[in-house]
Write an enzyme that holds these catalytic residues in place. Structure first.
Site, PDB file in Angstrom:
ATOM      1  N   VAL A  83       0.859  -1.179   0.000  1.00  0.00           N
ATOM      2  CA  VAL A  83       0.000   0.000   0.000  1.00  0.00           C
ATOM      3  C   VAL A  83       0.894   1.227   0.000  1.00  0.00           C
ATOM      4  O   VAL A  83       1.815   1.337   0.823  1.00  0.00           O
ATOM      5  CB  VAL A  83      -0.938   0.020   1.222  1.00  0.00           C
ATOM      6  CG1 VAL A  83      -1.752   1.308   1.250  1.00  0.00           C
ATOM      7  CG2 VAL A  83      -1.871  -1.183   1.198  1.00  0.00           C
ATOM      8  N   GLU A  84       0.655   2.123  -0.931  1.00  0.00           N
ATOM      9  CA  GLU A  84       1.437   3.364  -0.991  1.00  0.00           C
ATOM     10  C   GLU A  84       1.224   4.138   0.312  1.00  0.00           C
ATOM     11  O   GLU A  84       0.101   4.281   0.784  1.00  0.00           O
ATOM     12  CB  GLU A  84       1.009   4.161  -2.226  1.00  0.00           C
ATOM     13  CG  GLU A  84       1.842   5.386  -2.498  1.00  0.00           C
ATOM     14  CD  GLU A  84       1.383   6.556  -1.658  1.00  0.00           C
ATOM     15  OE1 GLU A  84       2.243   7.142  -0.968  1.00  0.00           O
ATOM     16  OE2 GLU A  84       0.179   6.870  -1.677  1.00  0.00           O
ATOM     17  N   SER A  85       2.318   4.628   0.901  1.00  0.00           N
ATOM     18  CA  SER A  85       2.284   5.108   2.282  1.00  0.00           C
ATOM     19  C   SER A  85       1.413   6.346   2.485  1.00  0.00           C
ATOM     20  O   SER A  85       0.722   6.456   3.502  1.00  0.00           O
ATOM     21  CB  SER A  85       3.707   5.386   2.772  1.00  0.00           C
ATOM     22  OG  SER A  85       4.349   6.339   1.951  1.00  0.00           O
ATOM     23  N   CYS A 184      13.164   7.919  -1.129  1.00  0.00           N
ATOM     24  CA  CYS A 184      11.882   7.559  -1.723  1.00  0.00           C
ATOM     25  C   CYS A 184      11.977   7.695  -3.237  1.00  0.00           C
ATOM     26  O   CYS A 184      12.421   8.738  -3.742  1.00  0.00           O
ATOM     27  CB  CYS A 184      10.778   8.463  -1.172  1.00  0.00           C
ATOM     28  SG  CYS A 184       9.185   8.248  -2.007  1.00  0.00           S
ATOM     29  N   ASP A 191      14.856   8.213   3.517  1.00  0.00           N
ATOM     30  CA  ASP A 191      14.279   7.181   4.381  1.00  0.00           C
ATOM     31  C   ASP A 191      15.399   6.669   5.284  1.00  0.00           C
ATOM     32  O   ASP A 191      16.364   6.076   4.802  1.00  0.00           O
ATOM     33  CB  ASP A 191      13.714   6.021   3.554  1.00  0.00           C
ATOM     34  CG  ASP A 191      12.502   6.416   2.728  1.00  0.00           C
ATOM     35  OD1 ASP A 191      11.695   7.233   3.209  1.00  0.00           O
ATOM     36  OD2 ASP A 191      12.361   5.910   1.596  1.00  0.00           O
ATOM     37  N   HIS A 223      11.101   0.892   0.943  1.00  0.00           N
ATOM     38  CA  HIS A 223      11.679   0.192   2.092  1.00  0.00           C
ATOM     39  C   HIS A 223      11.744  -1.317   1.857  1.00  0.00           C
ATOM     40  O   HIS A 223      12.778  -1.957   2.108  1.00  0.00           O
ATOM     41  CB  HIS A 223      10.837   0.430   3.356  1.00  0.00           C
ATOM     42  CG  HIS A 223      10.615   1.849   3.730  1.00  0.00           C
ATOM     43  ND1 HIS A 223       9.878   2.725   2.972  1.00  0.00           N
ATOM     44  CD2 HIS A 223      11.002   2.548   4.830  1.00  0.00           C
ATOM     45  CE1 HIS A 223       9.837   3.900   3.564  1.00  0.00           C
ATOM     46  NE2 HIS A 223      10.509   3.822   4.701  1.00  0.00           N
ATOM     47  N   GLU A 224      10.621  -1.873   1.406  1.00  0.00           N
ATOM     48  CA  GLU A 224      10.520  -3.325   1.255  1.00  0.00           C
ATOM     49  C   GLU A 224      11.556  -3.860   0.271  1.00  0.00           C
ATOM     50  O   GLU A 224      12.186  -4.900   0.510  1.00  0.00           O
ATOM     51  CB  GLU A 224       9.114  -3.712   0.784  1.00  0.00           C
ATOM     52  CG  GLU A 224       7.998  -3.316   1.737  1.00  0.00           C
ATOM     53  CD  GLU A 224       7.443  -1.914   1.494  1.00  0.00           C
ATOM     54  OE1 GLU A 224       6.343  -1.622   1.993  1.00  0.00           O
ATOM     55  OE2 GLU A 224       8.107  -1.106   0.802  1.00  0.00           O
ATOM     56  N   ARG A 252       7.365   8.412   9.059  1.00  0.00           N
ATOM     57  CA  ARG A 252       7.041   9.624   8.299  1.00  0.00           C
ATOM     58  C   ARG A 252       5.529   9.665   8.149  1.00  0.00           C
ATOM     59  O   ARG A 252       4.907   8.656   7.843  1.00  0.00           O
ATOM     60  CB  ARG A 252       7.718   9.617   6.931  1.00  0.00           C
ATOM     61  CG  ARG A 252       7.525  10.951   6.194  1.00  0.00           C
ATOM     62  CD  ARG A 252       7.941  10.893   4.757  1.00  0.00           C
ATOM     63  NE  ARG A 252       9.330  10.503   4.600  1.00  0.00           N
ATOM     64  CZ  ARG A 252       9.786   9.867   3.533  1.00  0.00           C
ATOM     65  NH1 ARG A 252       8.952   9.515   2.574  1.00  0.00           N
ATOM     66  NH2 ARG A 252      11.051   9.555   3.431  1.00  0.00           N
ATOM     67  N   GLY A 253       4.943  10.827   8.374  1.00  0.00           N
ATOM     68  CA  GLY A 253       3.497  10.954   8.261  1.00  0.00           C
ATOM     69  C   GLY A 253       2.751  10.085   9.255  1.00  0.00           C
ATOM     70  O   GLY A 253       1.648   9.616   8.980  1.00  0.00           O
TER      71      GLY A 253
END
Length: 276
Positions: A83-85, A184, A191, A223-224, A252-253
């Site tokens: 899922v896009e963050s 990113c 990151d 990240h993954e 973040r966020g």
């Protein structure tokens, strides 16, 4: 950049909705990034999970009283999608003015929506602030390699050729570093993360691992995929009896992402670090 990410909310101005809107979740297929590493869904050489922690989670009780909690979301590493963050954050914020009968009703809603978005069963846990405070801040296991005296000149792309081991000496070893950094691939934002390598196999040279970790410093990826690349490079070098690689990234966020990849079953120790 991942083609699907170009259409995501990441890096764009967005309207923040405060009523339940599951359509905000933006799935990104894992397959293209797997293909870059020579992998496909049917031949993944690891097992694992991605553990997301949410620190900005609130909803309303039937009385209208707000509740806050810390959310934990465990996504299988072989799920078709991530899922896009930013879309995850927007979705969670859409719960702010939404009434749920109780905590379990919210948990079931989150599990249903995230499972639909990722294409795999997502485990959801809602933790009280008292529970999180009692858990405290954890330290990473094993030897920290960050104070080793090394000369580093590569920062652009991950360089597996930097890694060295001693095939004549087999060890059980845990090494960690707080110097993992990548960018990113959509926004270019840094990151920051901490990395753990836990293995049984030919002795890995700690200084070479440190140089390798730092070689990610200007690499653009999610990240993954960074953790998967590290896992694969070590798997090829060491041919270990067992190998686990995981990273804990700075939030973040209101979200932090913690990918685990292993040759065996994964039991993720989801305790936050000092930077989380």
């Amino acid at each position: 950049m991942h083609p699907a990410a170009e259409d995501s909310p990441l890096g764009k101005s967005s309207e923040y909705l405060d009523t339940y809107t599951p359509s905000l979740l933006f799935p990104i297929p894992r397959a293209p990034k797997w293909a870059e590493l020579g992998l496909a869904a049917e031949n993944l050489p690891y097992r694992g999970v991605d553990v997301w922690n949410c620190y900005e989670l609130s909803w309303l009780l039937p009385s209208g009283k707000p509740v806050v909690a810390v959310g934990e979301f465990v996504i299988p590493a072989d799920s078709p999608n991530i899922v896009e963050s930013k879309s995850f954050k927007l979705y969670l914020n859409s719960l702010n003015q939404t009434v749920f009968a109780d905590r379990e009703a919210l948990r079931q809603t989150l599990a249903r929506d995230l499972s639909a978005a990722t294409g795999a069963p997502v485990a959801v846990r809602l933790r009280s602030l008292g529970e999180v405070q009692e858990q405290g801040v954890a330290a990473l296991p094993g030897q920290c390699i960050d104070e080793l005296d090394v000369t580093i000149g590569r920062y652009g792309q991950p360089s597996a050729e930097l890694l060295r081991c001693d095939p004549a000496r087999r060890v059980e070893q845990v090494l960690h570093s707080h110097l993992l950094k990548s960018n990113c691939p959509v926004t270019g934002q840094p990151d920051w993360g901490s990395l753990v390598v836990d293995y049984h196999g030919p002795a890995l040279d700690p200084a070479s691992l440190l140089a390798y970790v730092v070689s990610f410093r200007q690499h653009a990826d999610f990240h993954e995929q960074c953790v998967e690349r590290i896992f694969l490079d070590l798997l090829r070098l060491l041919e270990p009896g067992r190998l686990t690689v995981y990273a804990r990234y700075v939030r973040r966020g209101g979200l932090d992402i913690n990918p685990w990849r292993s040759t065996g079953a994964v039991v993720a120790d989801n305790r936050r670090l000092a930077r989380q």
